[in-house]
Design a protein around this motif. Structure first.
Motif, mmCIF file in Angstrom:
data_model
loop_
_atom_site.group_PDB
_atom_site.id
_atom_site.type_symbol
_atom_site.label_atom_id
_atom_site.label_comp_id
_atom_site.label_asym_id
_atom_site.label_seq_id
_atom_site.Cartn_x
_atom_site.Cartn_y
_atom_site.Cartn_z
ATOM 1 N N THR A 19 37.902 13.944 68.875
ATOM 2 C CA THR A 19 38.418 14.540 70.255
ATOM 3 C C THR A 19 38.113 13.398 71.425
ATOM 4 O O THR A 19 37.237 12.659 71.363
ATOM 5 N N VAL A 21 36.534 12.526 74.523
ATOM 6 C CA VAL A 21 35.596 13.183 75.300
ATOM 7 C C VAL A 21 35.582 12.520 76.706
ATOM 8 O O VAL A 21 34.963 13.191 77.809
ATOM 9 N N LYS A 26 41.859 13.864 77.967
ATOM 10 C CA LYS A 26 40.407 14.555 77.634
ATOM 11 C C LYS A 26 40.783 15.964 76.690
ATOM 12 O O LYS A 26 41.632 16.647 77.266
ATOM 13 N N GLY A 27 40.176 15.932 75.533
ATOM 14 C CA GLY A 27 40.319 17.067 74.907
ATOM 15 C C GLY A 27 41.397 16.825 73.726
ATOM 16 O O GLY A 27 41.442 17.615 72.865
ATOM 17 N N VAL B 19 34.087 29.159 74.863
ATOM 18 C CA VAL B 19 33.767 27.766 75.162
ATOM 19 C C VAL B 19 33.047 27.158 74.178
ATOM 20 O O VAL B 19 31.800 27.820 74.018
ATOM 21 N N ILE B 66 33.157 26.589 83.122
ATOM 22 C CA ILE B 66 34.262 26.103 82.483
ATOM 23 C C ILE B 66 35.244 27.016 82.015
ATOM 24 O O ILE B 66 36.252 26.577 82.264
ATOM 25 N N LYS B 70 38.489 25.989 83.532
ATOM 26 C CA LYS B 70 39.317 25.577 82.416
ATOM 27 C C LYS B 70 39.400 24.109 82.156
ATOM 28 O O LYS B 70 40.135 23.215 81.627
ATOM 29 N N ASP B 71 38.387 23.052 82.947
ATOM 30 C CA ASP B 71 38.395 21.743 82.521
ATOM 31 C C ASP B 71 37.458 21.627 81.324
ATOM 32 O O ASP B 71 36.931 22.430 80.788
ATOM 33 N N ARG B 72 37.245 20.388 80.803
ATOM 34 C CA ARG B 72 36.453 19.806 79.553
ATOM 35 C C ARG B 72 35.630 18.816 80.168
ATOM 36 O O ARG B 72 36.074 17.733 80.975
ATOM 37 N N ARG B 73 34.230 18.736 79.815
ATOM 38 C CA ARG B 73 33.487 17.639 80.529
ATOM 39 C C ARG B 73 32.162 17.275 79.519
ATOM 40 O O ARG B 73 31.725 18.142 78.653
ATOM 41 N N LEU B 99 31.747 19.763 76.395
ATOM 42 C CA LEU B 99 31.796 21.288 76.502
ATOM 43 C C LEU B 99 33.706 21.412 76.539
ATOM 44 O O LEU B 99 34.181 20.605 77.588
ATOM 45 N N GLU B 100 33.973 22.394 75.810
ATOM 46 C CA GLU B 100 35.406 22.614 76.223
ATOM 47 C C GLU B 100 35.842 24.028 75.923
ATOM 48 O O GLU B 100 35.130 24.577 74.826
#
Lengths: 259, 104
Positions: A19, A21, A26-27, B19, B66, B70-73, B99-100
């Motif tokens: 993945t 990150v 991203k993702g 999530v 999140i 809806k983002d991921r970080r 986290l996503e």
């Protein structure tokens, strides 16, 4: 992709999930099984996919998960992209030989630790799924026959626990276990049974070197009494052996086994 | 993620938003290895864990944010003198979580 991910996990097929990150896209994800299986998903660049999947297979082989950095096109020594490679190796296996009082407790504790557990006993009336509902498999066969059949699949992460404490069964089972690469061979029995077993093993040509592989009597010196306590003493020994921490193993102590 | 699969499937079939937080890296002493995971659904229900209970509460609030954005970080939890009041690990280590949303 989650459906494919679920399917691989359930079928216990080794694979890695890569993945992104940190960095663009991203993702983004890549599922990697082996060199001859097509990749699923993409990290957004063909070259990056190639480099990351190669690294993922390496991590998978070592049973490790962790982060890696690349350039946008998979360049080494660049940090534009950070990926997380998560390895999903099949669970470790434990084979328990002997459907005795201690077996049920050991099955339970081994399941807590994530083992895939097989119970085997030559006596059909004892080797039943009903007696060991938590075992993944219960086999009525001679221990040495089963080990000869499955032994070449076993490696350092796996364990064999021989609880028969009957020389008729455990000597052939130990002989068969020693031919495998299994990481842990524990053999139950009183100190007297242990001495007797050592003599029989030597009669069968087992070397001193091979005997050092055996954890016999099985378990840590916890003074365990009940089957449950004994099961804890066995898995504690397996953990300490893996982490190479010092321990009081029954193998290295003298005196009564039960507290 | 193996240990939270049952919950993930249950929540997914119920159409819940989810999530997932995964430990991707750690420095110093940390209770869980990379790959340890935890999931939070839209009702605030939790499956799994990413530490010995030190940061799970904070992970839930990050996860709920999140779900909105809806983002991921990457989220980092650690303990140092200048952030004495920040959420940290009692064992003194630092963990990096990714986290996503489960939208893949």
């Amino acid at each position: 992709m989650f459906e494919s991910f679920l399917k691989l996990l359930k079928e216990e097929i080794p694979f890695a999930l890569v993945t992104i990150v940190e960095g663009p896209s991203k993702g983004a994800k890549l599922l990697v099984q082996s060199l001859d299986k097509p990749l699923e998903g993409t990290l957004g660049n063909e070259e990056l996919d190639r480099v990351a999947s190669r690294d993922a297979l390496g991590e998978l082989a070592a049973g490790r998960s962790g982060v890696r950095h690349y350039g946008l096109h998979g360049e080494a020594r660049e940090e534009a992209i950070q990926v997380f490679i998560e390895s999903f190796a099949p669970p470790p296996q434990m084979f328990i030989f002997g459907a005795v009082d201690f077996t049920g407790a050991l099955v339970k504790v081994a399941k807590v630790l994530g083992y895939r557990v097989t119970v085997c006993d030559a006596r059909e009336i004892f080797a039943t799924k009903k007696r060991f509902p938590q075992a993944d498999e219960v086999v009525a066969d001679w221990p040495n026959r089963l080990i000869d059949k499955v032994g070449h699949f076993l490696n350092a992460q796996d364990a064999i626990c021989i609880l028969t404490h009957d020389n008729k069964f455990d000597v052939p089972a130990v002989l068969a276990s020693l031919k495998t690469k299994v990481g842990y061979i524990g053999v139950m029995g009183s100190r007297r049974t242990h001495e007797d077993r050592l003599a029989r093993l030597k009669e069968n040509g087992v070397s001193e070197q091979e005997i050092t592989r055996l954890r016999s009597p099985i378990g840590m010196d916890l003074g365990a009494r009940t089957p449950e306590e004994t099961a804890i003493s066995v898995v504690s020994e397996i953990i300490a052996l893996r982490t190479k921490r010092p321990m009081h193993a029954l193998k290295d102590t003298v005196g009564p086994i039960h507290g | 993620m193996r240990e939270i699969l049952d919950d993930l499937e249950k929540w997914r079939s119920a159409g819940k938003e989810i999530v997932i937080a995964r430990v991707v890296d750690l420095e110093g002493s940390g209770p869980r290895e990379p790959g340890a995971s935890m999931a939070v659904n839209e009702d605030g229900e939790v499956a799994g864990s990413v530490s010995g209970g030190c940061v799970e509460g904070a992970v839930v609030s990050e996860a709920l944010q999140i779900m909105e954005s809806k983002d991921r970080r990457i989220v980092t939890f650690g303990y140092s003198d200048d952030e004495a009041f920040a959420v940290g690990l009692t064992c003194g280590g630092t963990i990096h979580l990714f986290l996503e949303p489960l939208d893949w």
